[in-house]
Design a protein around this motif. Sequence first.
Motif, mmCIF file in Angstrom:
data_model
loop_
_atom_site.group_PDB
_atom_site.id
_atom_site.type_symbol
_atom_site.label_atom_id
_atom_site.label_comp_id
_atom_site.label_asym_id
_atom_site.label_seq_id
_atom_site.Cartn_x
_atom_site.Cartn_y
_atom_site.Cartn_z
ATOM 1 N N SER A 79 0.701 -1.233 -0.130
ATOM 2 C CA SER A 79 -0.021 -0.037 -0.038
ATOM 3 C C SER A 79 0.714 1.112 -0.175
ATOM 4 O O SER A 79 0.396 2.215 -0.495
ATOM 5 C CB SER A 79 -0.834 0.019 1.255
ATOM 6 O OG SER A 79 -0.158 0.035 2.402
ATOM 7 N N LYS A 80 1.911 0.941 0.461
ATOM 8 C CA LYS A 80 2.997 2.372 0.422
ATOM 9 C C LYS A 80 4.083 2.446 -0.613
ATOM 10 O O LYS A 80 5.119 2.944 -0.637
ATOM 11 C CB LYS A 80 4.023 2.331 1.650
ATOM 12 C CG LYS A 80 2.857 2.306 2.863
ATOM 13 C CD LYS A 80 2.180 3.655 3.055
ATOM 14 C CE LYS A 80 1.211 3.708 4.151
ATOM 15 N NZ LYS A 80 0.531 4.788 4.530
ATOM 16 N N VAL A 82 4.056 3.723 -3.697
ATOM 17 C CA VAL A 82 4.404 5.059 -4.151
ATOM 18 C C VAL A 82 5.298 5.742 -3.675
ATOM 19 O O VAL A 82 6.449 6.164 -3.946
ATOM 20 C CB VAL A 82 2.960 5.800 -4.394
ATOM 21 C CG1 VAL A 82 3.226 7.354 -5.178
ATOM 22 C CG2 VAL A 82 2.173 5.208 -5.453
ATOM 23 N N GLN A 83 5.037 5.658 -2.175
ATOM 24 C CA GLN A 83 6.075 6.344 -1.340
ATOM 25 C C GLN A 83 7.300 5.935 -0.908
ATOM 26 O O GLN A 83 8.392 6.391 -1.318
ATOM 27 C CB GLN A 83 5.659 6.611 0.150
ATOM 28 C CG GLN A 83 4.094 7.284 0.239
ATOM 29 C CD GLN A 83 2.973 6.477 0.135
ATOM 30 O OE1 GLN A 83 2.734 5.883 -0.764
ATOM 31 N NE2 GLN A 83 1.978 6.739 0.938
ATOM 32 N N ASN A 84 7.441 4.512 -1.088
ATOM 33 C CA ASN A 84 8.763 3.948 -1.119
ATOM 34 C C ASN A 84 9.438 3.895 -2.447
ATOM 35 O O ASN A 84 10.788 4.216 -2.270
ATOM 36 C CB ASN A 84 8.586 2.406 -0.799
ATOM 37 C CG ASN A 84 7.708 1.925 0.654
ATOM 38 O OD1 ASN A 84 7.999 2.920 1.389
ATOM 39 N ND2 ASN A 84 7.049 0.877 0.564
ATOM 40 N N THR A 85 8.719 3.920 -3.500
ATOM 41 C CA THR A 85 9.602 4.205 -4.725
ATOM 42 C C THR A 85 10.064 5.519 -4.889
ATOM 43 O O THR A 85 11.182 5.756 -5.244
ATOM 44 C CB THR A 85 8.552 3.921 -5.984
ATOM 45 O OG1 THR A 85 8.159 2.604 -5.732
ATOM 46 C CG2 THR A 85 9.235 4.139 -7.236
ATOM 47 N N THR A 86 9.495 6.716 -4.368
ATOM 48 C CA THR A 86 9.878 7.786 -4.408
ATOM 49 C C THR A 86 11.364 8.011 -3.489
ATOM 50 O O THR A 86 11.948 8.701 -3.855
ATOM 51 C CB THR A 86 8.802 8.815 -3.898
ATOM 52 O OG1 THR A 86 7.691 8.968 -4.954
ATOM 53 C CG2 THR A 86 9.269 10.471 -3.969
ATOM 54 N N ALA A 87 11.128 7.460 -2.444
ATOM 55 C CA ALA A 87 12.055 7.527 -1.524
ATOM 56 C C ALA A 87 13.503 6.849 -2.307
ATOM 57 O O ALA A 87 14.396 7.401 -1.986
ATOM 58 C CB ALA A 87 11.910 6.709 -0.308
ATOM 59 N N ASN A 90 14.912 9.120 -4.485
ATOM 60 C CA ASN A 90 15.675 10.404 -3.900
ATOM 61 C C ASN A 90 17.003 9.541 -3.683
ATOM 62 O O ASN A 90 18.024 10.355 -3.431
ATOM 63 C CB ASN A 90 14.975 10.710 -2.804
ATOM 64 C CG ASN A 90 13.930 11.517 -3.281
ATOM 65 O OD1 ASN A 90 13.540 12.089 -4.397
ATOM 66 N ND2 ASN A 90 12.658 11.506 -2.189
ATOM 67 N N SER A 100 11.719 3.431 -11.665
ATOM 68 C CA SER A 100 10.390 3.515 -12.192
ATOM 69 C C SER A 100 9.892 2.701 -13.112
ATOM 70 O O SER A 100 8.660 2.096 -13.119
ATOM 71 C CB SER A 100 9.934 5.034 -12.845
ATOM 72 O OG SER A 100 10.914 5.234 -13.822
ATOM 73 N N GLN A 105 3.252 0.672 -10.371
ATOM 74 C CA GLN A 105 2.606 1.450 -9.430
ATOM 75 C C GLN A 105 1.380 1.768 -9.764
ATOM 76 O O GLN A 105 0.860 1.534 -10.712
ATOM 77 C CB GLN A 105 3.566 2.885 -9.324
ATOM 78 C CG GLN A 105 4.889 2.676 -8.744
ATOM 79 C CD GLN A 105 5.715 4.173 -8.665
ATOM 80 O OE1 GLN A 105 4.963 5.030 -8.096
ATOM 81 N NE2 GLN A 105 6.604 4.488 -9.473
#
Length: 331
Positions: A79-80, A82-87, A90, A100, A105
Motif C-alpha cells: 500500500s506504500k 508510491v512513497q517507497n519508490t519515491t524514497a 531520492n 520507475s 505503481q
Amino acid sequence: DVYRRQVYPRLYLFFFQAEDGIRDAQESRGLGDVYKRQGINAEYMGEQYLFIKRQPAINIMDREKIHACLNLVRRLPPSKVVQNTTALQNLLPEQVDEISQRIDQPLEVEHDTATGLDFLKSEYNRDGDSYRSPWSNKYHPELADGITPSKELRELEKKSNAAFREYVKLYYDTGISSVYFWEKDEENFACCVLIKKTIQGQKGVQEGSWDAINILDVTKDKNNNKITYKVTTTVIVDININHSEAGTVNVAGNFTRQNQETFDFLNDSEEFHIEKIGKMVEEMETQMRSRIEGIYVGKTKEIIYKSRQPTGQKEYDEKQRSVNTDLKGNS
C-alpha cells in the motif's frame, strides 16, 4: 468495540506473490521504453526487441543497487509502494528511470481537456513529463514533438479504446480504461490495456482501488502464417476497511501473470486484433479476480475471524459475565 481496538488497534494484511509486479533487472524493460525521450533505436535480442537508450548500460555496481532496491520494495507494505519508490529514487537519483520502469505503481488519472474525457497515465504513454491521451492523441501538458503511433495503429487504438470502454461498463460498472499502441518494428507492434476502478464508502469499504496493467506483445510470422500474442498482466489491489465489527483493516498487494497464444494469421484487420486482444485480457482478468476472491478476501476473513471477536462489545461483556457466573457457581 473499544476493548477490541485496544487489543487489536490495527490489522494489516499483505499478500506477496512470486511475481509481484516488480521487474527483475535487465538492460531495458523493452515495451514502454519507446516513449523515453532518449532514443528509439531497437536492437533484436533473442525473441524480444529491446529499445536501447542513449545513456550507458547499467554497470555491475548500479545493477546491484537496483537489485537491492527491488528486494527492499518486495518486503515493504504494498500500500506504500508510491512513497517507497519515491524514497528510493531520492536515494539513487541517477537511476530514477530504471527504478520507475521496474516497479509497477497504481495508475494515475489525467483529464483530456480537448475531449473532456479522463485517461490513465503510465510509462506506456509518457514522453518526458507529458502523457498522451488515447482520445485526442494529444499530450498533456502540451508537447509539440511528442511520439505518436502510425496512422494504421492509431485507427486500431481508437477502436480498441471504444471496445474496452464498453468492457469496463460490463465488468466493472464504473471505472476508467485507456489503450495505447506502439510499433516494435515495421511488422510487429505492442499495446497496453490499462484499467482503474476506485470505490469509496461502499459495502463497508472506506476506500479501495483496483489497477490492472495488461501488456501485449504481438509478433507476426508470415512465413508460417501465424501470429503470437503474449500478455503480461499485473493487478494492484488496495482496500481499506473501517468497520465496527472488524475494526480497521488494510488489504494490499499485487501480482503478475503471463500467457501466450499463437493463432492462424487469417488477416491483418483491426477487428481480428481487437477480438484476440480482448479475449486474452478478459481471460487473464477473470483469473486474477478469482485468485483475489479466493486468496486475498478469503484469507482476510479467516484471519479476522480467528484474531477478533465477531460480536459487539455489549454481547462480549454479557458473555464474559455469563462465564464468570458459571465459574462462581461451579466453585
